[in-house]
Each structure stands twice: as C-alpha cells, then as structure tokens.
Design a protein around this motif. Structure first.
Motif, PDB file in Angstrom:
ATOM      1  N   CYS A 249       0.831  -1.208   0.000  1.00  0.00           N
ATOM      2  CA  CYS A 249       0.000   0.000   0.000  1.00  0.00           C
ATOM      3  C   CYS A 249       0.867   1.259   0.000  1.00  0.00           C
ATOM      4  CB  CYS A 249      -0.930   0.001   1.209  1.00  0.00           C
ATOM      5  SG  CYS A 249      -2.244  -1.249   1.134  1.00  0.00           S
ATOM      6  N   LEU A 250       1.979   1.220   0.711  1.00  0.00           N
ATOM      7  CA  LEU A 250       2.891   2.370   0.728  1.00  0.00           C
ATOM      8  C   LEU A 250       3.442   2.627  -0.670  1.00  0.00           C
ATOM      9  CD1 LEU A 250       4.576   4.551   2.126  1.00  0.00           C
ATOM     10  CD2 LEU A 250       6.235   2.779   2.735  1.00  0.00           C
ATOM     11  N   ASN A 251       3.823   1.568  -1.375  1.00  0.00           N
ATOM     12  CA  ASN A 251       4.333   1.724  -2.744  1.00  0.00           C
ATOM     13  C   ASN A 251       3.253   2.269  -3.677  1.00  0.00           C
ATOM     14  OD1 ASN A 251       6.899   0.775  -2.095  1.00  0.00           O
ATOM     15  ND2 ASN A 251       6.345  -1.357  -2.483  1.00  0.00           N
ATOM     16  N   LEU A 252       2.014   1.768  -3.524  1.00  0.00           N
ATOM     17  CA  LEU A 252       0.911   2.237  -4.364  1.00  0.00           C
ATOM     18  C   LEU A 252       0.602   3.704  -4.084  1.00  0.00           C
ATOM     19  CD1 LEU A 252      -1.489  -0.853  -4.113  1.00  0.00           C
ATOM     20  CD2 LEU A 252      -0.192  -0.142  -6.130  1.00  0.00           C
ATOM     21  N   LEU A 253       0.633   4.074  -2.815  1.00  0.00           N
ATOM     22  CA  LEU A 253       0.355   5.465  -2.448  1.00  0.00           C
ATOM     23  C   LEU A 253       1.464   6.387  -2.956  1.00  0.00           C
ATOM     24  CD1 LEU A 253      -1.347   7.565  -1.041  1.00  0.00           C
ATOM     25  CD2 LEU A 253      -0.264   6.932   1.132  1.00  0.00           C
ATOM     26  N   THR A 254       2.701   5.930  -2.886  1.00  0.00           N
ATOM     27  CA  THR A 254       3.815   6.719  -3.415  1.00  0.00           C
ATOM     28  C   THR A 254       3.602   7.021  -4.888  1.00  0.00           C
ATOM     29  OG1 THR A 254       5.382   5.797  -1.815  1.00  0.00           O
ATOM     30  CG2 THR A 254       6.302   6.752  -3.817  1.00  0.00           C
ATOM     31  N   ASP A 255       3.181   5.992  -5.644  1.00  0.00           N
ATOM     32  CA  ASP A 255       2.930   6.195  -7.072  1.00  0.00           C
ATOM     33  C   ASP A 255       1.762   7.154  -7.299  1.00  0.00           C
ATOM     34  OD1 ASP A 255       5.025   4.601  -7.900  1.00  0.00           O
ATOM     35  OD2 ASP A 255       3.812   2.796  -8.152  1.00  0.00           O
ATOM     36  N   LEU A 256       0.731   7.071  -6.462  1.00  0.00           N
ATOM     37  CA  LEU A 256      -0.393   8.000  -6.588  1.00  0.00           C
ATOM     38  C   LEU A 256       0.068   9.437  -6.357  1.00  0.00           C
ATOM     39  CD1 LEU A 256      -3.466   6.301  -4.816  1.00  0.00           C
ATOM     40  CD2 LEU A 256      -3.096   6.644  -7.267  1.00  0.00           C
ATOM     41  N   CYS A 257       0.927   9.622  -5.374  1.00  0.00           N
ATOM     42  CA  CYS A 257       1.443  10.965  -5.077  1.00  0.00           C
ATOM     43  C   CYS A 257       2.250  11.523  -6.237  1.00  0.00           C
ATOM     44  CB  CYS A 257       2.298  10.934  -3.817  1.00  0.00           C
ATOM     45  SG  CYS A 257       1.385  10.637  -2.281  1.00  0.00           S
ATOM     46  N   ARG A 258       2.853  10.659  -7.025  1.00  0.00           N
ATOM     47  CA  ARG A 258       3.674  11.092  -8.152  1.00  0.00           C
ATOM     48  C   ARG A 258       2.851  11.427  -9.386  1.00  0.00           C
ATOM     49  NH1 ARG A 258       7.106   6.354  -9.459  1.00  0.00           N
ATOM     50  NH2 ARG A 258       7.864   7.705 -11.124  1.00  0.00           N
ATOM     51  N   CYS A 259       1.570  11.070  -9.400  1.00  0.00           N
ATOM     52  CA  CYS A 259       0.728  11.328 -10.569  1.00  0.00           C
ATOM     53  C   CYS A 259       0.559  12.827 -10.795  1.00  0.00           C
ATOM     54  CB  CYS A 259      -0.655  10.689 -10.397  1.00  0.00           C
ATOM     55  SG  CYS A 259      -0.673   8.898 -10.529  1.00  0.00           S
ATOM     56  N   ALA A 260       0.655  13.238 -12.038  1.00  0.00           N
ATOM     57  CA  ALA A 260       0.505  14.660 -12.362  1.00  0.00           C
ATOM     58  C   ALA A 260      -0.881  15.166 -11.992  1.00  0.00           C
ATOM     59  CB  ALA A 260       0.789  14.881 -13.845  1.00  0.00           C
ATOM     60  N   ASP A 261      -1.883  14.273 -12.036  1.00  0.00           N
ATOM     61  CA  ASP A 261      -3.261  14.676 -11.733  1.00  0.00           C
ATOM     62  C   ASP A 261      -3.687  14.260 -10.322  1.00  0.00           C
ATOM     63  OD1 ASP A 261      -3.193  11.967 -12.324  1.00  0.00           O
ATOM     64  OD2 ASP A 261      -5.167  11.958 -13.305  1.00  0.00           O
ATOM     65  N   ALA A 262      -2.707  14.066  -9.427  1.00  0.00           N
ATOM     66  CA  ALA A 262      -3.012  13.582  -8.077  1.00  0.00           C
ATOM     67  C   ALA A 262      -3.907  14.551  -7.314  1.00  0.00           C
ATOM     68  CB  ALA A 262      -1.715  13.359  -7.306  1.00  0.00           C
ATOM     69  N   ASP A 263      -4.830  13.991  -6.549  1.00  0.00           N
ATOM     70  CA  ASP A 263      -5.683  14.756  -5.646  1.00  0.00           C
ATOM     71  C   ASP A 263      -4.918  14.900  -4.332  1.00  0.00           C
ATOM     72  OD1 ASP A 263      -7.511  15.505  -3.650  1.00  0.00           O
ATOM     73  OD2 ASP A 263      -9.190  14.522  -4.669  1.00  0.00           O
ATOM     74  N   LYS A 264      -4.377  16.084  -4.083  1.00  0.00           N
ATOM     75  CA  LYS A 264      -3.514  16.290  -2.920  1.00  0.00           C
ATOM     76  C   LYS A 264      -4.256  16.076  -1.606  1.00  0.00           C
ATOM     77  CE  LYS A 264      -0.144  17.449  -5.670  1.00  0.00           C
ATOM     78  NZ  LYS A 264       0.951  16.477  -5.944  1.00  0.00           N
TER      79      LYS A 264
END
Length: 319
Positions: A249-264
């Motif tokens: 889950c930490l790895n998946l969340l890290t990738d989500l944070c890196r998304c250009a369209d991430a919901d902060k």
C-alpha cells in the motif's frame, strides 16, 4: 453445468479467436454467454453469427456500461452451477475447461479452482503463473490465500467459481481494478479451493490498458481496495501478512502521489490513514518482505508515511 461469461466490447479483431478457444476446449456441458456491451465496431454482429453456429452460445446485447456491468449482466443471466470469466481479447488452450471441470465433477465440494495463466501474453513482459496441484479446505482457506500471495493475482479470469459465491456480490460498476474489489470477499466464502496445474489462460498484453497508462483516477481504486484488504488483515490479527500488504500500500500510495493529476487532499488523508494502520515492527518477523520494503517501512516508522512519499516524489518525475 458451466457458464462461460465473455464481456464483448470493440472486439471484432479477437472475438472469433476467443470464442473458438472456448468452444474447442473439449467441454460440452456449458453455455457461452457473449455479453455485447454496446460495441460499435461490428462485434455485436459477430456474436450473433457465432450464436448461429453453436447452440451453446447465448448473446446478450446491452447499452455500454463497462466491463463490470457486462460481467454482472452475465452472472444474472447464467444458468450454470459454476461460472468462469474470459475476456474477449484473451483465450484458453484446449482441455482447460474439460480438465478443470472434470476435477470439480469428481470433487463436488469444490468452491473455486484456480489454474495457470500467462500474464502480458505476447509481450516482452510475459510471464507464467503456475501452481503445484493442491487443495485447501476449511477455516484456513483465506489465511492460506493471503500467505501465498493470492491477492497479487486476484484475476476474475483463470478461475472457475461456484455460482453461489456471488450471492449478494457483484463487480463494482464504473471502477477500474474490479477484480481485487471482490476477490477477497469471494475467497472468504470459500470452504474448498483447488489450485490446478491443468489448462492455461492466455492473458494478452494490452498496450492501451489501464496499467500501461498511469493516471490518478484509474489507479486510485487499486490502492483503495488494497487498503480495504489491509483493514481485514489487521482486524484478523494477521500481523506478518498485514505488514507485507502495508508495504504494498505504501508503494501504491507513493505512485499516486507522483501522478501529475493527483488529488492532494486525498493523498494527504491516505498518508495519515496508512500511518495509523502501520503494523508493529515485530510483524517483520515472518513477513517475508524484501530488503527494500523493509527499509521503506523503517523509514516510514521514523519520519512518517507523508515524508517518505514526499521524498519519493522529489526523487522521481511525475507519472
């Protein structure tokens, strides 16, 4: 009887191959449900043509609603005691259905059979998931599934399910990663699972697929469904397995944070949620996590999940 459910959408180039592999699989006591999900490329007409060649084929035409909706339509219309799903751009090798249904007939207590699959078939990423034949029964089914990494291949395909397992359960419509959303709930209902070395599902690589085009909106359900599974493991006090999934889950969340369209806002709340769900370090014993994951876990324990994600974002470009 077995119900084979094939959602069909814009599949004119592969549908004949897919249906042909099913019809020539050596198993006759089945129905093949072709669910045309509002195709506009002539796939619906191909479904109708195929139905005219074999009485086992039934065609359902519906308005476009997505893969989950098409699968749910197939489940609702199915007449078999067992069901299986095959995507219209994939295929199975001969004897896949006959060999595995033969096992079920000889062992009617079977709730689910999982058989080998080639993932990313036809690409440089191709690999085969195989199983040593074994049967797991009773109260340990879910524990065994998790400990064996079954959640990492929660495909709806390459499995034959007792239809009763879907009572009250349907694929979430309008979402990606619908398989991981329901697979844990299905497994928790099972009392007997057979891991088979018979047959083979060819899961064709799709360069335009979801996993090949990383976006926050499409990838967020994968993180969320894994977090839901993590909550189950924590509730069941499956410490070692929870820690391994926590690092996932930490790895998946890290990738989500890196998304250009991430919901902060979403990622910030998720960091706090993952921090709160962090298993104790004692769970590292027996968790079988990699050295890299162990370092990330320790770092998160010291500076927090949000800091670890922020460092990762700074070190790597946005997806």
């Amino acid at each position: 009887m077995l119900s084979v459910i094939v959602p069909v959408y814009q599949s004119s180039g592969s549908l004949d191959r897919c249906a042909g592999s099913i019809l020539s699989s050596g198993y006759t006591e089945m129905e093949l449900l072709l669910v045309d999900d509002g195709s506009t490329d002539g796939s619906g007409a191909i479904c109708d043509r195929l139905a005219g060649t074999d009485s086992r084929i039934k065609v359902i035409h519906r308005q476009n609603g997505g893969l989950s909706a098409a699968r749910n339509t197939g489940i609702d219309a199915s007449c078999g005691d067992y069901i299986t799903f095959i995507d219209s751009d994939d295929e199975i090798i001969p004897s896949t259905l006959s060999d595995n249904m033969d096992y079920i007939i000889r062992h009617p207590e079977t709730d689910l059979v999982e058989y080998p699959v080639v993932v990313h078939y036809g690409s440089s990423r191709q690999y085969e998931l195989q199983f040593q034949p074994r049967t797991v029964s009773g109260d340990i089914v879910f524990q065994d599934w998790i400990s064996g990494g079954g959640n990492t291949h929660s495909y709806a395909c390459n499995k034959i399910f007792r239809k009763e397992l879907f009572n009250g359960i349907r694929f979430p419509e309008g979402e990606t990663f619908e398989d991981i959303a329901i697979c844990p709930s299905i497994i928790m209902r099972c009392r007997n699972i057979h891991y088979s070395d018979k047959g083979l599902y060819l899961y064709y690589d799709n360069a335009s697929g979801i996993s090949a085009n990383y976006r926050f909106r499409t990838q967020e359900p994968l993180f969320r469904h894994n977090m839901e599974l993590l909550d189950i493991l924590i509730d069941r006090k499956m410490q070692a397995d929870a820690l391994r999934l926590w690092t996932t889950c930490l790895n998946l969340l890290t990738d989500l944070c890196r998304c250009a369209d991430a919901d902060k806002g979403y990622t910030g709340q998720s960091c706090a949620r993952l921090d709160k769900a962090r298993p104790s370090i004692s769970g590292m014993h027996g968790s079988k996590i990699s050295f890299k994951s162990a370092l990330k876990y320790i770092a998160a324990s010291i500076v927090g999940v949000k800091s670890v994600c922020s460092i990762s974002v700074r070190c790597k470009p946005a997806l």
